[in-house]
Design an enzyme around this catalytic site. Structure first.
Site, PDB file in Angstrom:
ATOM      1  CB  SER A  11      -0.928   0.014   1.222  1.00 28.51           C
ATOM      2  OG  SER A  11      -0.165   0.009   2.414  1.00 28.51           O
ATOM      3  CE1 TYR A  42      -4.818  -0.822  -0.089  1.00 22.60           C
ATOM      4  CE2 TYR A  42      -3.804  -2.998  -0.048  1.00 22.60           C
ATOM      5  CZ  TYR A  42      -4.353  -1.953  -0.758  1.00 22.60           C
ATOM      6  OH  TYR A  42      -4.453  -2.028  -2.122  1.00 22.60           O
ATOM      7  N   GLY A  43      -4.247  -0.711   6.567  1.00 17.29           N
ATOM      8  CA  GLY A  43      -4.347  -1.267   7.911  1.00 17.29           C
ATOM      9  C   GLY A  43      -5.571  -0.855   8.698  1.00 17.29           C
ATOM     10  CB  CYS A  73       0.884  -5.365   2.036  1.00 18.42           C
ATOM     11  SG  CYS A  73      -0.412  -4.548   2.994  1.00 18.42           S
ATOM     12  CB  CYS A 183       3.205  -3.684   9.507  1.00 17.49           C
ATOM     13  SG  CYS A 183       2.950  -2.339   8.309  1.00 17.49           S
ATOM     14  CB  THR A 184       6.374  -4.644   4.742  1.00 18.80           C
ATOM     15  OG1 THR A 184       5.228  -3.985   4.174  1.00 18.80           O
ATOM     16  CG2 THR A 184       6.237  -6.157   4.552  1.00 18.80           C
TER      17      THR A 184
END
Length: 263
Positions: A11, A42-43, A73, A183-184
């Site tokens: 994202s 997105y989270g 993601c 989370c990346t």
């Protein structure tokens, strides 16, 4: 097919941690990176929304031509992985299982923490992934603002540290010796996170393990690009305004990011 790029999707800039690991491990391979900045973050979105937006971008990437897709993601991996693997003829690699494998092998006291976006934590994707390791005592915590800090280019500040102390309190109280950065985006905050949890806690990023999964899949399917091929040409695109992504991307990834197009 062997000369097509590896598609990497996120994202925002978080997936660049995975892209960096792939570039380091597979320097002869071209990358096609797409950030869905038009729908970032997105989270905080529902699973249905993430699935809708994510599959639309992946459809475009497959149509443009890729030999493998990396869903870099965690929120997207938890929302649409099964759909993507059923939908596309190319192999799809995700970021959750690689991190879980590494954490299970790394923990010494059997207490593992996972931090992620609200969407990732609510999906219980990590709870499901750890079901195969019942000896692990799992603690999860949502960190709603971490992604915002990264996308603003903030990797250390007093405000960030205060947020980190609040979010990571359950991890510290439980005595976890291993913490998955679920989370990346979060590896960019590793310094701040380590200050809160302590140096004795091992921070696990999925980036390196995911890159190894990419390598294994390419080799097993005969999709590796010949080492004698010309230097790879990488492509970067954003679905929203490309300028902020381009600016942050060059800071976090380096000169590999050239012109960023709008998808």
């Amino acid at each position: 097919m062997r000369n097509l790029p590896i598609g990497v999707f996120d994202s925002g800039v978080g997936g660049l941690t995975v892209a960096r690991a792939i570039l380091d491990l597979l320097p002869h391979e071209p990358l096609y990176y797409v950030a869905d900045t038009a729908h970032f973050p997105y989270g905080t979105k529902s699973i249905a929304e993430v699935r809708q937006y994510g599959l639309a971008v992946l459809d475009r990437m497959v149509a443009d031509g890729v030999k493998l897709l990396v869903i870099a993601c965690n929120s997207a991996s938890s929302a649409l992985l099964r759909d993507a693997r059923e939908r596309y003829d190319v192999p799809v690699v995700e970021v959750i299982q690689p991190a879980v494998r590494k954490a299970v092998s790394a923990t010494r006291n059997g207490k593992v923490g996972v931090i992620g976006t609200p969407a990732t934590i609510a999906s219980m994707a990590y709870d499901d992934a750890f079901a195969a390791a019942p000896h692990v005592d799992l603690t999860t915590a949502a960190c709603p603002r971490f992604v915002e800090f990264v996308e603003a280019g903030i990797t250390m500040s007093d405000e960030l540290l205060e947020c980190a102390k609040e979010y990571l309190a359950p991890i510290v109280e439980r005595g976890c010796d291993t913490l998955i950065l679920g989370c990346t985006h979060y590896p960019f905050l590793a310094g701040a996170i380590a200050l809160v949890v302590g140096d004795e806690v091992m921070l696990v990023s999925s980036a390196d393990e995911t890159a190894r999964d990419v390598y294994r899949v390419l080799v097993s399917r005969g999709l590796t690009r010949p080492a004698s091929a010309p230097p790879p040409v990488h492509r970067f695109a954003a679905t929203g305004d490309p300028e902020p992504f381009s600016r942050l991307g060059r800071r976090f990834l380096g000169p590999e990011i050239g012109h960023v197009t709008t998808l």
